[in-house]
Structure formats: C-alpha cells, structure tokens
Design a protein around this motif. Structure first.
Motif, short mmCIF file in Angstrom:
data_model
loop_
_atom_site.label_atom_id
_atom_site.label_comp_id
_atom_site.label_asym_id
_atom_site.label_seq_id
_atom_site.Cartn_x
_atom_site.Cartn_y
_atom_site.Cartn_z
N GLU A 13 0.83 -1.20 0.00
CA GLU A 13 0.00 0.00 0.00
C GLU A 13 0.86 1.25 0.00
O GLU A 13 0.53 2.25 -0.67
CB GLU A 13 -0.93 -0.01 1.22
CG GLU A 13 -2.03 -1.04 1.15
CD GLU A 13 -2.98 -0.78 0.00
OE1 GLU A 13 -3.47 0.36 -0.11
OE2 GLU A 13 -3.21 -1.70 -0.81
N ARG A 14 1.96 1.24 0.73
CA ARG A 14 2.86 2.40 0.77
C ARG A 14 3.49 2.65 -0.60
O ARG A 14 3.64 3.80 -1.03
CB ARG A 14 3.94 2.18 1.83
CG ARG A 14 4.82 3.40 2.05
CD ARG A 14 5.65 3.28 3.31
NE ARG A 14 6.60 2.17 3.24
CZ ARG A 14 6.51 1.07 3.96
NH1 ARG A 14 5.50 0.91 4.80
NH2 ARG A 14 7.41 0.11 3.85
N LEU A 15 3.85 1.57 -1.30
CA LEU A 15 4.41 1.73 -2.63
C LEU A 15 3.38 2.30 -3.60
O LEU A 15 3.70 3.16 -4.44
CB LEU A 15 4.92 0.38 -3.15
CG LEU A 15 6.26 -0.12 -2.64
CD1 LEU A 15 6.59 -1.48 -3.23
CD2 LEU A 15 7.38 0.87 -2.99
N MET A 18 2.78 6.11 -3.48
CA MET A 18 3.84 6.96 -3.98
C MET A 18 4.23 6.64 -5.43
O MET A 18 5.19 7.21 -5.96
CB MET A 18 5.09 6.83 -3.09
CG MET A 18 5.64 5.43 -2.97
SD MET A 18 6.95 5.25 -1.72
CE MET A 18 8.21 6.34 -2.36
N ALA A 19 3.47 5.75 -6.08
CA ALA A 19 3.83 5.32 -7.43
C ALA A 19 2.79 5.79 -8.45
O ALA A 19 1.65 6.10 -8.11
CB ALA A 19 3.93 3.79 -7.47
N SER A 20 3.21 5.82 -9.70
CA SER A 20 2.32 6.18 -10.81
C SER A 20 2.19 4.98 -11.74
O SER A 20 3.18 4.33 -12.08
CB SER A 20 2.88 7.38 -11.57
OG SER A 20 4.18 7.10 -12.06
N TYR A 29 2.35 -1.83 -14.67
CA TYR A 29 3.32 -1.73 -13.58
C TYR A 29 3.25 -0.35 -12.97
O TYR A 29 2.58 0.56 -13.49
CB TYR A 29 4.73 -2.05 -14.07
CG TYR A 29 5.26 -1.14 -15.15
CD1 TYR A 29 6.13 -0.09 -14.85
CD2 TYR A 29 4.92 -1.33 -16.49
CE1 TYR A 29 6.63 0.75 -15.83
CE2 TYR A 29 5.41 -0.51 -17.48
CZ TYR A 29 6.26 0.53 -17.15
OH TYR A 29 6.75 1.36 -18.14
N PHE A 30 3.93 -0.18 -11.84
CA PHE A 30 3.97 1.09 -11.13
C PHE A 30 5.41 1.58 -11.05
O PHE A 30 6.32 0.78 -10.86
CB PHE A 30 3.40 0.94 -9.72
CG PHE A 30 1.92 0.67 -9.67
CD1 PHE A 30 1.03 1.72 -9.49
CD2 PHE A 30 1.43 -0.61 -9.80
CE1 PHE A 30 -0.33 1.49 -9.45
CE2 PHE A 30 0.07 -0.86 -9.76
CZ PHE A 30 -0.81 0.20 -9.58
N VAL A 31 5.58 2.89 -11.18
CA VAL A 31 6.89 3.50 -11.05
C VAL A 31 6.88 4.38 -9.80
O VAL A 31 6.02 5.24 -9.64
CB VAL A 31 7.24 4.36 -12.28
CG1 VAL A 31 8.60 5.04 -12.09
CG2 VAL A 31 7.24 3.50 -13.54
N PHE A 32 7.83 4.13 -8.90
CA PHE A 32 7.91 4.91 -7.66
C PHE A 32 9.27 5.59 -7.57
O PHE A 32 10.28 5.06 -8.07
CB PHE A 32 7.67 4.02 -6.43
CG PHE A 32 8.71 2.96 -6.22
CD1 PHE A 32 9.75 3.14 -5.33
CD2 PHE A 32 8.64 1.75 -6.93
CE1 PHE A 32 10.71 2.16 -5.14
CE2 PHE A 32 9.60 0.76 -6.74
CZ PHE A 32 10.64 0.97 -5.84
N ILE A 49 3.54 -5.11 -10.02
CA ILE A 49 4.94 -4.91 -10.41
C ILE A 49 5.34 -3.47 -10.11
O ILE A 49 4.61 -2.53 -10.47
CB ILE A 49 5.14 -5.23 -11.89
CG1 ILE A 49 4.78 -6.69 -12.19
CG2 ILE A 49 6.58 -4.95 -12.31
CD1 ILE A 49 4.77 -7.03 -13.66
N PHE A 50 6.49 -3.31 -9.47
CA PHE A 50 6.99 -1.98 -9.13
C PHE A 50 8.41 -1.82 -9.66
O PHE A 50 9.26 -2.70 -9.47
CB PHE A 50 6.99 -1.77 -7.61
CG PHE A 50 5.62 -1.77 -6.99
CD1 PHE A 50 4.90 -0.59 -6.89
CD2 PHE A 50 5.06 -2.95 -6.52
CE1 PHE A 50 3.64 -0.59 -6.33
CE2 PHE A 50 3.80 -2.95 -5.95
CZ PHE A 50 3.08 -1.77 -5.85
N LEU A 51 8.66 -0.69 -10.31
CA LEU A 51 9.99 -0.33 -10.78
C LEU A 51 10.34 1.04 -10.23
O LEU A 51 9.49 1.93 -10.19
CB LEU A 51 10.05 -0.30 -12.32
CG LEU A 51 9.61 -1.56 -13.08
CD1 LEU A 51 9.75 -1.33 -14.58
CD2 LEU A 51 10.39 -2.77 -12.66
#
Length: 222
Positions: A13-15, A18-20, A29-32, A49-51
């Motif tokens: 949830e925290r990621l 702060m991600a788009s 995917y999400f970019v943070f 997925i987070f990058l």
C-alpha cells in the motif's frame, strides 16, 4: 504469519500511494521514486509490479522489457504469496540444517523460471545479463511478500551460468540431509511417545473396568 501478512500489505500500500501506473508491452506496472535501481513484484493476493524511477533511467528499452517479462511471471504465478508461505514453513523447522538450503533452492527455481519466461518471449541473454548487472544484489528491508528481480540471497552469476551452460550447483550436502532426517525422526519420537504410552494406559484401564473384558479373562480354558 499474521504479522507478515500485515507487513507486506502495508509495504504494498505504501508503494502504491507513492507510485504512478504505467503500461508497456501489455504489462501493467507502477513507477515509484527511488534513488537506486530496483524491480520487484509485491502483494500476496493480487501482486503488482513496481519499478524505481532510477531503474527506468538506467535500463534500455530491451532491458526494460526483459525485466517486465520476468516480473510478469512472478505476478502471474503469485510468487510473493508462495515466498511468504515457504518462509513461514521454513521458520517452523528452522532447526533443520537443510532448511535454508531448500528455501534458497525454491527461490532460485522461481527466479530461473521467470528468466526462462523472459527468454521464451523473445528476449536475449545479453539483455538479461545487462539488467542483472545494473540491479545486482540490491538489499531491501526483510519483507517476505515480494519477489525481487535480483535477490541478494541468490548469486546472479549462477543464474546466468545455468541459462547459458545448463550447469547449476545446489549446495545441499548429504550430511545436512541425514542430520535433518534424524532430527525429524527424533522429534516425532519425542512428540508421539508420551501419546503412545498414554494410549496404552487407557487401553489397560478400559480392560480392567469393562465387564466384557473381565468375563473374557475369567472364562475357563477348554
């Protein structure tokens, strides 16, 4: 287990906050924002997925596609949830010498499966090696609800060696296996021997109090 579920849920949830969100090659995917290159799949029900923003600035388009295909495999197979369960079970039998080795073998198998998924979808080994070199062994907080592209506990060179040469060394010795098996047998004996003794006492008490067994004992032999 409950504590880890809460930690991984909070971490995901925290990621997200702060991600788009983005989409490339059919993969969401999400970019943070983060100063170091990092790629991971987090979440134990619906993995995402987070990058990191630094990773996008570092990778070429081919390397980025390789990383996304790799993480898409983890997402589809719900590997973060599997890692959570395996870590929990490993903690239950932490006293067995072979536990950590088997846990690492499981994780390495999942990483290789994701690597093969990326290669099977048209990516080459050079882009995989280049991306691993850029994200090599980045250490994060000890959460268990995600799958890292380059986990610190695994040797990326072993992954590349297996992909290129088909050679992989699993460091599980026979001594560890034997000691672990003896520990399991000893543990079962310690746990169940009181139960067996109590069960025998229950049977003896039943025979002494039961009229049927008493009459059977008193019947004259022919």
């Amino acid at each position: 287990m409950v504590g880890r579920l809460k930690e991984t849920f909070t971490f995901t949830e925290r990621l997200i906050t702060m991600a788009s969100p983005r989409r490339s090659w059919g993969i969401d995917y999400f970019v943070f924002p983060f100063v170091l290159p990092l790629a991971l799949t987090a979440g134990w029900v619906k993995p995402k997925i987070f990058l990191s923003s630094s990773l996008l600035e570092t990778l070429t388009q081919e390397e980025l596609k390789t990383v996304l295909l790799h993480e898409a495999f983890h997402q589809k197979r719900r590997d973060p949830l599997k890692n959570l369960v395996v870590s929990f079970l490993a903690d239950l039998v932490f006293f067995l010498p072979v536990t950590n080795r088997l846990k690492k073998a499981f994780g390495l198998a999942r990483e290789l499966g994701a690597d093969f998924h990326s290669l099977d979808n048209g990516q080459d080994l050079s882009s995989l090696a280049a991306s691993l070199n850029k994200i090599h062994n980045f250490r994060v907080s000890p959460e268990v609800g995600f799958s890292l592209y380059s986990p610190a506990e695994f040797n990326d060179l072993e992954r590349l060696r297996y992909l290129s040469e088909g050679k992989l060394k699993l460091a599980v010795s026979w001594r560890q296996v034997v000691i672990s098996a003896l520990a399991v047998v000893l543990g079962c004996f310690v746990i169940f021997s009181p139960s067996l003794k109590n069960g025998k006492n229950v049977v003896l008490e039943h025979k002494s109090a039961c009229s049927y067994h008493f009459l059977k004992q008193e019947e004259p032999k022919p």
